[in-house]
Design an enzyme around this catalytic site. Structure first.
Site, PDB file in Angstrom:
ATOM      1  N   TYR A   1       0.868  -1.194   0.000  1.00  0.00           N
ATOM      2  CA  TYR A   1       0.000   0.000   0.000  1.00  0.00           C
ATOM      3  C   TYR A   1       0.896   1.232   0.000  1.00  0.00           C
ATOM      4  O   TYR A   1       1.469   1.599   1.014  1.00  0.00           O
ATOM      5  CB  TYR A   1      -0.905  -0.068   1.229  1.00  0.00           C
ATOM      6  CG  TYR A   1      -1.856   1.097   1.438  1.00  0.00           C
ATOM      7  CD1 TYR A   1      -1.958   2.155   0.539  1.00  0.00           C
ATOM      8  CD2 TYR A   1      -2.692   1.117   2.552  1.00  0.00           C
ATOM      9  CE1 TYR A   1      -2.840   3.199   0.750  1.00  0.00           C
ATOM     10  CE2 TYR A   1      -3.572   2.165   2.775  1.00  0.00           C
ATOM     11  CZ  TYR A   1      -3.642   3.202   1.870  1.00  0.00           C
ATOM     12  OH  TYR A   1      -4.512   4.233   2.097  1.00  0.00           O
TER      13      TYR A   1
ATOM     14  N   LYS B   1      -1.526  -1.162  -4.097  1.00  0.00           N
ATOM     15  CA  LYS B   1      -2.524  -0.108  -4.004  1.00  0.00           C
ATOM     16  C   LYS B   1      -1.744   1.180  -4.101  1.00  0.00           C
ATOM     17  O   LYS B   1      -0.966   1.521  -3.210  1.00  0.00           O
ATOM     18  CB  LYS B   1      -3.275  -0.178  -2.685  1.00  0.00           C
ATOM     19  CG  LYS B   1      -4.144   1.025  -2.448  1.00  0.00           C
ATOM     20  CD  LYS B   1      -4.839   0.907  -1.140  1.00  0.00           C
ATOM     21  CE  LYS B   1      -5.434   2.200  -0.645  1.00  0.00           C
ATOM     22  NZ  LYS B   1      -5.298   3.383  -1.474  1.00  0.00           N
TER      23      LYS B   1
HETATM   24  C1  LIG Z   1      -5.476  10.141   1.320  1.00  0.00           C
HETATM   25  C2  LIG Z   1      -6.635   9.204   1.122  1.00  0.00           C
HETATM   26  O1  LIG Z   1      -7.403   8.955   2.028  1.00  0.00           O
HETATM   27  N1  LIG Z   1      -6.757   8.675  -0.068  1.00  0.00           N
HETATM   28  C3  LIG Z   1      -7.823   7.778  -0.398  1.00  0.00           C
HETATM   29  C4  LIG Z   1      -7.239   6.460  -0.779  1.00  0.00           C
HETATM   30  O2  LIG Z   1      -6.070   6.242  -0.938  1.00  0.00           O
HETATM   31  C5  LIG Z   1      -8.665   8.299  -1.552  1.00  0.00           C
HETATM   32  O3  LIG Z   1      -9.739   7.416  -1.767  1.00  0.00           O
HETATM   33  C6  LIG Z   1      -9.216   9.681  -1.283  1.00  0.00           C
HETATM   34  O4  LIG Z   1     -10.005   9.638  -0.134  1.00  0.00           O
HETATM   35  C7  LIG Z   1     -10.026  10.196  -2.455  1.00  0.00           C
HETATM   36  O5  LIG Z   1      -9.245  10.208  -3.592  1.00  0.00           O
HETATM   37  C8  LIG Z   1     -10.617  11.570  -2.197  1.00  0.00           C
HETATM   38  O6  LIG Z   1      -9.606  12.531  -2.192  1.00  0.00           O
HETATM   39  C1  LIG Z   2      -8.192   4.822   0.239  1.00  0.00           C
HETATM   40  C2  LIG Z   2      -7.684   3.643   0.877  1.00  0.00           C
HETATM   41  O1  LIG Z   2      -7.391   2.686   0.266  1.00  0.00           O
HETATM   42  C3  LIG Z   2      -7.619   3.632   2.284  1.00  0.00           C
HETATM   43  O2  LIG Z   2      -8.405   4.341   2.861  1.00  0.00           O
HETATM   44  O3  LIG Z   2      -6.805   2.942   2.852  1.00  0.00           O
END
Ligand SMILES: CC(=O)N[C@H](C=O)[C@@H](O)[C@H](O)[C@H](O)CO
Ligand SMILES: CC(=O)C(=O)O
Length: 308
Positions: free
Chosen positions: A142, A172
């Site tokens: 991740y 990811k």
């Molecule tokens: C920093 C963070 O939480 N990133 C999420 C997943 O990696 C995203 O799903 C964001 O929430 C999304 O892109 C909205 O900005």
């Molecule tokens: C966005 C995502 O993958 C997380 O919330 O960990």
């Protein structure tokens, strides 16, 4: 769950439901699964990650959540991926063993972010020690440098990774460096690894470069619309796919100006699904009533190409 099926399409990064007094609320996960499948057409989940406040939970809570998701998802979901990353290697290993024992479809690990690995070998060594505790479970790295501060490029990390971590299955990828993502995809045939993109507002660009799908918080409430974007892209109807990306982006652009994070995500899922997700845990703080009104108005005002 469907063992052996390649992870692709949309994966919802789930929030952790909490009671008003801040305890984890397992009782609504059953409804949450049904909502994702029937209302959002999303059949994969990523549990205890960023959106799930995984690093703000204790080990016991993380195990209880993992168990509940695997149990409720058994007949209904394709993949239940459990994030088992932690600052302490033994804790991460314990969570990996637990995820294997309960039958999770995959595990994922972020880079440790207090004492940070400074190069590929140090990071690989940490990941390997966790992955080897669950030798039959697909393993995902991740990558989220904006939060971990670990900026080792994935393209570099992947060289020879299968030899060190036989269960390595994919990444990811939550970063805007699409050059890095492209080089990963270019060098690692897609049949071998899955690349799931994690910056929801830019998913279409990642699909163009070859991502297999996406993991993100917005698929909890924009899953159905984003699935229509994936369909348009596959057709291919690029203009239609762009339209969906513009509109999901319009919402995210609007809320990001109000301040948008996990607390806000919990509030949005609550008003869209009707399932009470509760407040976040400190240091995150609950949203204002004003945010909810503005976000709801914005979402309601969007006119989607499918007529909704
Ligand atoms: C920093 C963070 O939480 N990133 C999420 C997943 O990696 C995203 O799903 C964001 O929430 C999304 O892109 C909205 O900005
Ligand atoms: C966005 C995502 O993958 C997380 O919330 O960990």
């Amino acid at each position: 769950m469907t063992p052996g099926k390649k992870l692709e399409g949309l994966v919802a990064a789930t929030v952790t439901p909490m009671t008003p007094d801040g305890q984890i609320n397992l009782s609504v996960i059953h409804k949450y699964v049904d909502y994702l499948v029937s209302e959002q057409n999303v059949k994969n989940v990523f549990v205890n990650g960023t959106t799930g406040e995984g690093l703000s939970l204790n080990i016991q809570e993380r195990k209880q959540l993992a168990e509940e998701w695997v149990c409720q998802g058994k007949e209904k979901l394709d993949h239940v991926i459990i994030h088992v990353g932690a600052l302490s290697l033994p804790e991460s290993q314990e969570l990996a063993r637990h995820a294997a024992a309960i039958g999770a479809s995959g595990i994922a690990v972020i880079a440790p972010f207090f004492f940070k690995p400074t190069n590929k070998n140090e990071l690989t060594a940490f990941l390997q020690k966790v992955a080897s505790e669950a030798p039959a479970v697909p393993f995902y790295y991740y990558h989220i440098p904006s939060l971990t501060g670990v900026k080792i490029r994935v393209e570099e990390l992947l060289g020879g990774i299968k030899e060190q971590i036989p269960t390595f299955q994919g990444v990811k990828f939550s970063d805007t460096d699409l050059l890095d993502l492209a080089q990963c995809i270019n060098k690692n045939e897609r049949e071998q690894f899955a690349f799931l993109y994690g910056v929801d507002e830019q998913l279409l660009s990642a699909l163009a470069i070859g991502a297999d799908g996406a993991v993100g918080s917005t698929y909890n409430y924009l899953g159905r619309k984003t699935n229509l974007m994936l369909q348009a892209f596959a057709k291919p109807d690029l203009a239609l796919a762009q339209k969906y990306q513009f509109l999901t982006g319009e919402f995210l652009n609007f809320v990001s100006k109000l301040g948008f994070g996990v607390a806000q995500t919990k509030a949005v899922i609550t008003f869209v699904s009707g399932i009470p997700m509760g407040p976040p845990r400190l240091p995150l703080v609950d949203v204002s009533e004003e945010f909810i009104i503005k976000a709801k108005d914005k979402l309601d005002s969007i006119v989607w190409p499918d007529g909704d």
